[in-house]
Design an enzyme around this catalytic site. Structure first.
Site, PDB file in Angstrom:
ATOM      1  N   ASP A   1      58.855  54.264  29.934  1.00 33.25           N
ATOM      2  CA  ASP A   1      58.257  54.625  30.952  1.00 33.25           C
ATOM      3  C   ASP A   1      56.558  54.598  30.870  1.00 33.25           C
ATOM      4  OD1 ASP A   1      59.274  54.882  33.387  1.00 33.25           O
ATOM      5  OD2 ASP A   1      60.208  56.822  32.834  1.00 33.25           O
TER       6      ASP A   1
ATOM      7  N   LYS B   1      58.047  50.320  32.505  1.00 28.69           N
ATOM      8  CA  LYS B   1      58.480  50.593  33.425  1.00 28.69           C
ATOM      9  C   LYS B   1      56.882  52.070  34.379  1.00 28.69           C
ATOM     10  CE  LYS B   1      61.315  54.251  34.409  1.00 28.69           C
ATOM     11  NZ  LYS B   1      61.155  54.840  35.852  1.00 28.69           N
TER      12      LYS B   1
ATOM     13  N   GLU C   1      65.655  54.706  42.150  1.00 27.86           N
ATOM     14  CA  GLU C   1      65.521  56.038  43.296  1.00 27.86           C
ATOM     15  C   GLU C   1      65.446  56.760  44.055  1.00 27.86           C
ATOM     16  OE1 GLU C   1      64.694  60.363  40.525  1.00 27.86           O
ATOM     17  OE2 GLU C   1      63.653  58.531  40.137  1.00 27.86           O
TER      18      GLU C   1
ATOM     19  N   GLU D   1      55.989  52.786  37.416  1.00 21.76           N
ATOM     20  CA  GLU D   1      56.322  53.381  39.496  1.00 21.76           C
ATOM     21  C   GLU D   1      55.285  52.593  40.994  1.00 21.76           C
ATOM     22  OE1 GLU D   1      58.308  57.229  37.832  1.00 21.76           O
ATOM     23  OE2 GLU D   1      56.729  57.567  39.196  1.00 21.76           O
TER      24      GLU D   1
ATOM     25  N   ASP E   1      59.536  59.723  31.378  1.00 16.77           N
ATOM     26  CA  ASP E   1      58.824  60.370  31.011  1.00 16.77           C
ATOM     27  C   ASP E   1      59.732  61.760  31.543  1.00 16.77           C
ATOM     28  OD1 ASP E   1      58.994  59.377  33.735  1.00 16.77           O
ATOM     29  OD2 ASP E   1      57.014  59.291  34.721  1.00 16.77           O
ATOM     30  N   SER E   2      60.735  61.382  31.915  1.00 22.72           N
ATOM     31  CA  SER E   2      61.300  62.856  32.617  1.00 22.72           C
ATOM     32  C   SER E   2      61.513  63.651  31.311  1.00 22.72           C
ATOM     33  CB  SER E   2      62.902  61.792  32.743  1.00 22.72           C
ATOM     34  OG  SER E   2      63.629  61.355  30.990  1.00 22.72           O
TER      35      SER E   2
END
EC number: 2.1.2.11
Length: 263
Positions: free
Chosen positions: A84, A112, A181, A114, A45-46
């Protein structure tokens, strides 16, 4: 390239073979990365910041991740692709399953998410429904407004212990990969040693099983790169050589150095 699987990555950990991964958003770069030897890619999602010009990852949608996942899959048919799950796309286990199905059908091998132990029920439900899950701890960009910015996590004993507990809980719930991270090198190494699954670091020192970089950071495109980033293109004659150098330095344990890590 032979198709890469979770079993391959698990064997890498057993063999202490460090591996390099990178973000990818389109077919052309995905093909370039594969041809140089990258076996694992993240449709991150960067892309909200690198491709769309947003100030955070929060505006990215499931449909946008699915679109870029299809593009990357076409450029890298045999690569292991992680997609993501965007902000608020897995707020409940049921919501997570519905959105994960979209990404898996777009060509992802894994999704993925978070967050810590609060995600255990979601992880269990996804895994029971044949969706492999990668966890993400430490600096979680989707929580930027809660964290108060993009800051290193786990620098004190309380938060370090919590990160370890979350990592163990997520592994017990069923995750099969973990991204750490922006955490101190010593903490990342301890978590990597504690877990049976492969751990991929970004700003987490050289003690993890693998490394990941945003492609724009690795190629020197980012205007204000984070401390952990290294411009491999500056040392190479072209993008192909830059990616090969990145892989070589990760495998040799040269990157990340202390200059790219946190204590």
């Amino acid at each position: 390239m032979k198709p890469i699987s979770l079993a391959t990555l698990g064997q890498f950990k057993k063999d202490k073979h460090k591996f390099a991964t990178i973000t990818a958003y389109d077919a052309s770069f995905a093909q370039l990365f594969v041809e140089q030897g990258i076996q694992v890619m993240l449709v991150g999602d960067s892309l909200g910041m690198t491709v769309q010009g947003e100030t955070s990852t929060l505006p990215v949608t499931v449909e946008q991740i699915a679109y870029h996942t299809r593009c990357v899959r076409k450029g890298a048919p045999d690569a292991f692709i992680i997609a993501d799950m965007p902000f608020m796309s897995y707020a409940t286990p049921e919501q997570a399953c519905a959105n994960a199905a979209v990404l898996m059908q777009a060509g992802a091998n894994m999704v993925k998410i978070e967050g810590g132990s609060w995600l255990c029920d979601t992880v269990k439900m996804l895994c029971e429904r044949s969706v492999p899950v990668c966890g993400h701890l430490g600096l979680t960009p989707q929580a930027v407004n809660v964290l108060g910015g993009y800051k290193v996590q786990g620098r004190d004993e309380v938060t370090a212990n919590q990160l370890m507990k979350d990592a163990i809980a997520l592994e017990n719930a069923g995750i099969q990969l973990l991204v750490l991270e922006c955490v101190p090198t010593s903490l990342a190494s301890s978590i990597t040693e504690e877990l049976l699954l492969p751990v991929i670091g970004i700003g987490a020192g050289s003690g993890t099983d693998g490394q990941i970089l945003v492609m724009h950071d690795a190629l020197g495109i980012t205007a204000r790169p984070p401390k952990f980033a290294k411009n491999f293109l500056a040392q190479a004659g072209n993008m192909q050589d830059a990616i090969r150098l990145y892989i070589q330095e990760v495998e040799a344990g040269i990157y990340p150095s202390e200059a790219h890590s946190f204590e």
